[in-house]
Write an enzyme that holds these catalytic residues in place. Structure first.
Site, PDB file in Angstrom:
ATOM      1  N   CYS A  58      38.939  24.931  38.695  1.00 13.79           N
ATOM      2  CA  CYS A  58      39.770  24.373  39.780  1.00 13.79           C
ATOM      3  C   CYS A  58      39.323  22.996  40.250  1.00 13.79           C
ATOM      4  O   CYS A  58      40.071  22.288  40.922  1.00 13.79           O
ATOM      5  CB  CYS A  58      39.790  25.327  40.968  1.00 13.79           C
ATOM      6  SG  CYS A  58      40.485  26.924  40.570  1.00 13.79           S
ATOM      7  N   HIS A  61      41.061  21.972  48.266  1.00 10.52           N
ATOM      8  CA  HIS A  61      41.539  22.954  47.308  1.00 10.52           C
ATOM      9  C   HIS A  61      42.144  24.117  48.091  1.00 10.52           C
ATOM     10  O   HIS A  61      41.655  24.451  49.176  1.00 10.52           O
ATOM     11  CB  HIS A  61      40.376  23.439  46.429  1.00 10.52           C
ATOM     12  CG  HIS A  61      40.806  24.432  45.399  1.00 10.52           C
ATOM     13  ND1 HIS A  61      41.852  24.183  44.541  1.00 10.52           N
ATOM     14  CD2 HIS A  61      40.362  25.678  45.097  1.00 10.52           C
ATOM     15  CE1 HIS A  61      42.020  25.224  43.747  1.00 10.52           C
ATOM     16  NE2 HIS A  61      41.136  26.158  44.065  1.00 10.52           N
ATOM     17  N   ASN A  99      47.423  28.997  44.522  1.00 14.61           N
ATOM     18  CA  ASN A  99      46.303  28.259  43.923  1.00 14.61           C
ATOM     19  C   ASN A  99      46.719  27.762  42.540  1.00 14.61           C
ATOM     20  O   ASN A  99      46.899  28.561  41.618  1.00 14.61           O
ATOM     21  CB  ASN A  99      45.095  29.207  43.829  1.00 14.61           C
ATOM     22  CG  ASN A  99      43.876  28.550  43.215  1.00 14.61           C
ATOM     23  OD1 ASN A  99      43.927  27.411  42.756  1.00 14.61           O
ATOM     24  ND2 ASN A  99      42.771  29.281  43.191  1.00 14.61           N
TER      25      ASN A  99
HETATM   26  N1  COA Z   1      48.066  43.834  47.112  1.00 15.72           N
HETATM   27  C1  COA Z   1      47.744  44.899  47.842  1.00 15.72           C
HETATM   28  N2  COA Z   1      46.473  45.365  47.958  1.00 15.72           N
HETATM   29  C2  COA Z   1      45.523  44.681  47.306  1.00 15.72           C
HETATM   30  C3  COA Z   1      45.802  43.561  46.518  1.00 15.72           C
HETATM   31  C4  COA Z   1      47.141  43.128  46.428  1.00 15.72           C
HETATM   32  N3  COA Z   1      47.517  42.061  45.720  1.00 15.72           N
HETATM   33  N4  COA Z   1      44.631  43.089  45.991  1.00 15.72           N
HETATM   34  C5  COA Z   1      43.660  43.907  46.436  1.00 15.72           C
HETATM   35  N5  COA Z   1      44.204  44.859  47.227  1.00 15.72           N
HETATM   36  C6  COA Z   1      43.512  45.947  47.924  1.00 15.72           C
HETATM   37  C7  COA Z   1      42.179  46.287  47.293  1.00 15.72           C
HETATM   38  O1  COA Z   1      42.362  47.186  46.222  1.00 15.72           O
HETATM   39  C8  COA Z   1      41.439  46.903  48.470  1.00 15.72           C
HETATM   40  O2  COA Z   1      41.913  48.233  48.625  1.00 15.72           O
HETATM   41  P1  COA Z   1      40.887  49.392  49.087  1.00 15.72           P
HETATM   42  O3  COA Z   1      40.417  48.980  50.446  1.00 15.72           O
HETATM   43  O4  COA Z   1      41.765  50.610  49.090  1.00 15.72           O
HETATM   44  O5  COA Z   1      39.814  49.415  48.066  1.00 15.72           O
HETATM   45  C9  COA Z   1      41.956  46.100  49.652  1.00 15.72           C
HETATM   46  O6  COA Z   1      43.190  45.499  49.240  1.00 15.72           O
HETATM   47  C10 COA Z   1      41.000  45.028  50.129  1.00 15.72           C
HETATM   48  O7  COA Z   1      40.556  44.302  48.988  1.00 15.72           O
HETATM   49  P2  COA Z   1      39.529  43.116  49.130  1.00 15.72           P
HETATM   50  O8  COA Z   1      39.225  42.598  47.773  1.00 15.72           O
HETATM   51  O9  COA Z   1      38.419  43.558  50.005  1.00 15.72           O
HETATM   52  O10 COA Z   1      40.408  42.055  49.957  1.00 15.72           O
HETATM   53  P3  COA Z   1      39.968  40.646  50.527  1.00 15.72           P
HETATM   54  O11 COA Z   1      40.239  40.591  51.976  1.00 15.72           O
HETATM   55  O12 COA Z   1      38.612  40.213  50.046  1.00 15.72           O
HETATM   56  O13 COA Z   1      41.039  39.682  49.847  1.00 15.72           O
HETATM   57  C11 COA Z   1      41.161  38.067  48.085  1.00 15.72           C
HETATM   58  C12 COA Z   1      41.041  39.536  48.430  1.00 15.72           C
HETATM   59  C13 COA Z   1      41.130  37.912  46.583  1.00 15.72           C
HETATM   60  C14 COA Z   1      42.499  37.570  48.630  1.00 15.72           C
HETATM   61  C15 COA Z   1      40.019  37.265  48.764  1.00 15.72           C
HETATM   62  O14 COA Z   1      38.777  37.895  48.516  1.00 15.72           O
HETATM   63  C16 COA Z   1      39.950  35.855  48.257  1.00 15.72           C
HETATM   64  O15 COA Z   1      40.856  35.076  48.435  1.00 15.72           O
HETATM   65  N6  COA Z   1      38.823  35.483  47.636  1.00 15.72           N
HETATM   66  C17 COA Z   1      38.650  34.173  47.088  1.00 15.72           C
HETATM   67  C18 COA Z   1      39.171  34.169  45.709  1.00 15.72           C
HETATM   68  C19 COA Z   1      39.636  32.836  45.267  1.00 15.72           C
HETATM   69  O16 COA Z   1      40.113  32.082  46.024  1.00 15.72           O
HETATM   70  N7  COA Z   1      39.517  32.561  43.992  1.00 15.72           N
HETATM   71  C20 COA Z   1      39.972  31.371  43.423  1.00 15.72           C
HETATM   72  C21 COA Z   1      38.841  30.651  42.797  1.00 15.72           C
HETATM   73  S1  COA Z   1      39.329  28.996  42.434  1.00 15.72           S
END
Ligand code: COA
Length: 385
Positions: A111, A251, A281
């Site tokens: 990215c 970003h 993203n």
């Molecule tokens: N829709 C519905 N539920 C979802 C889901 C989706 N698209 N993706 C994950 N879940 C669920 C998970 O399975 C989990 O369920 P559980 O509690 O029953 O196990 C729950 O939602 C919470 O998941 P979690 O991973 O803890 O959520 P989060 O608040 O950390 O959000 C991201 C997930 C990916 C949005 C967040 O961690 C994030 O943005 N991280 C940075 C990643 C990023 O930007 N990467 C790019 C790199 S350039």
């Protein structure tokens, strides 16, 4: 001292819009979850290859700068979705533009590729070996997205933008003022695309049968830390305070990450330019597309100081501080468009999902041509999507 100033800018967004509701037709997800956790409501899916998006964005950036393709000394293709490993994709852009006097290189730091490319071109300009450079930030991620993994499929989209960098004269304080590049390589395993690269040539995982390793919460923490520290570093080295920054163009992986970074950098959200809601993203295309839109919407006043922090797989991170000159409007425009798209984004995605299923099947039996569609692209007869 010579600096590299941004004198041209242009974007090229694929027209097909994939909504959260579209994703919910094949994933166990919903608009409320995606919007609340990420701020993303839509993203774009490309019907053409990245070099086609880049050609259109580059033509617009060159017109904006009042330059011809023959004036370019360098083309940098910042992307983690290059069309082939050999030859590089920058050469395809050089060819399409007819930029015959330019060198051409790909830069892949995921990215952050556009901003690492900006640093590369800036260094060559300051060293005196390049005067005019084109730096593209482009991603066509949809062909290798893990479409059945709701943890990543909802986050990304395709897009492209390009800038022209030109050497400034002595005593001119515009251009790239300071940059900081970094990498938390001890976290390189938390964001990985399996199925791309020679690691996968043993056929346990077939090339192109992609699956993503993605530890969202850990990436979140390191992203905030990396972008925050890089931003503080460039501000300190330039001898300016957060109050001197007119606009932050970060970003955009997740609205919550941006809010944390802005708070840490001491910049109120009114001075942060956002596109995450409508584009998600776009990896290396994110910052340049946001920059172009900020200029188009009049958010960049003459002589503005812009802060651009970013992070990506590796985990790479960086921040760039850029001073604009008096001119914040294009010198010229150009009449160039993408070929029309006759499919919806959901149709494009469903075709990609079907291709991937066939690919997995043929990989299991190791029978038949593994990538007929890729071979067609290489033969020049069709596009991937
Ligand atoms: N829709 C519905 N539920 C979802 C889901 C989706 N698209 N993706 C994950 N879940 C669920 C998970 O399975 C989990 O369920 P559980 O509690 O029953 O196990 C729950 O939602 C919470 O998941 P979690 O991973 O803890 O959520 P989060 O608040 O950390 O959000 C991201 C997930 C990916 C949005 C967040 O961690 C994030 O943005 N991280 C940075 C990643 C990023 O930007 N990467 C790019 C790199 S350039």
């Amino acid at each position: 001292m010579t600096r590299a100033a941004i004198t041209g800018w242009g974007k090229c967004m694929p027209p097909a819009v994939l909504t959260n509701a579209d994703l919910a037709t094949f994933l166990d997800t919903d608009d409320a979850w995606i919007t609340q956790r990420t701020g993303i409501q839509q993203r774009r899916i490309s019907h053409v290859l990245g070099s086609e998006l880049s050609y259109v964005a580059a033509k617009r950036a060159l017109a904006c700068a009042g330059l011809a393709a023959k004036d370019l000394d360098l083309v940098v293709y910042g992307s983690c979705s290059s069309e082939e490993v050999v030859p590089n994709t920058a050469s395809a852009v050089q060819y399409r533009l007819g930029a015959w006097n330019a060198g051409a290189m790909d830069v892949n730091t995921a990215c952050t590729s556009f901003l690492y490319g900006l640093s590369t071109a800036n260094g060559l300009i300051r060293a005196g070996s390049v005067r005019n450079a084109l730096v593209v930030g482009v991603e066509n991620i949809s062909p290798f997205m893990d479409w059945d993994n709701r943890g990543v499929a909802v986050l990304f989209g395709d897009g492209c933008a390009a800038v022209v960098l030109q050497a400034t004269g002595d005593g001119d304080d515009t251009g790239l003022v300071a940059d900081k590049l970094g990498c938390y390589a001890d976290s390189r395993q938390i964001l990985r695309v399996r199925g791309h690269g020679t690691t996968y040539s043993n056929r346990e995982v077939t090339y192109g049968d992609t699956a993503w390793d993605f530890d969202g919460q850990e990436i979140f923490k390191r992203a905030v830390h990396g972008m925050g520290s890089a931003a503080a570093d460039v501000l300190a080295r330039a001898g300016v305070t957060p109050d001197d920054v007119h606009l932050c163009v970060p970003h955009q992986a997740n609205l919550r990450i941006i809010e944390f970074v802005a708070k840490r950098a001491g910049i109120p959200m009114e001075r942060v330019f956002l596109t995450v809601r409508k584009y998600g993203n776009m990896s290396s295309a994110t910052v340049p597309v946001a920059l172009v839109e900020a200029l188009e919407e009049g958010r960049v006043a003459p002589r503005s100081l812009l802060l651009m922090p970013a992070f990506g797989a590796g985990l790479t991170f960086c921040a760039h501080l850029v001073r604009f000159g008096e001119r914040v409007t294009p010198i010229d425009t150009v009449d160039v468009e993408l070929p029309p798209c006759d499919k919806t984004a959901l149709q494009l995605v469903n075709e990609l999902r079907a291709l991937k299923k066939n690919r997995s099947r043929s990989a299991k039996g190791l029978a038949g041509p593994i990538f007929p569609e890729t071979q067609a692209v290489l033969a020049g007869s069709t596009a991937v999507a």
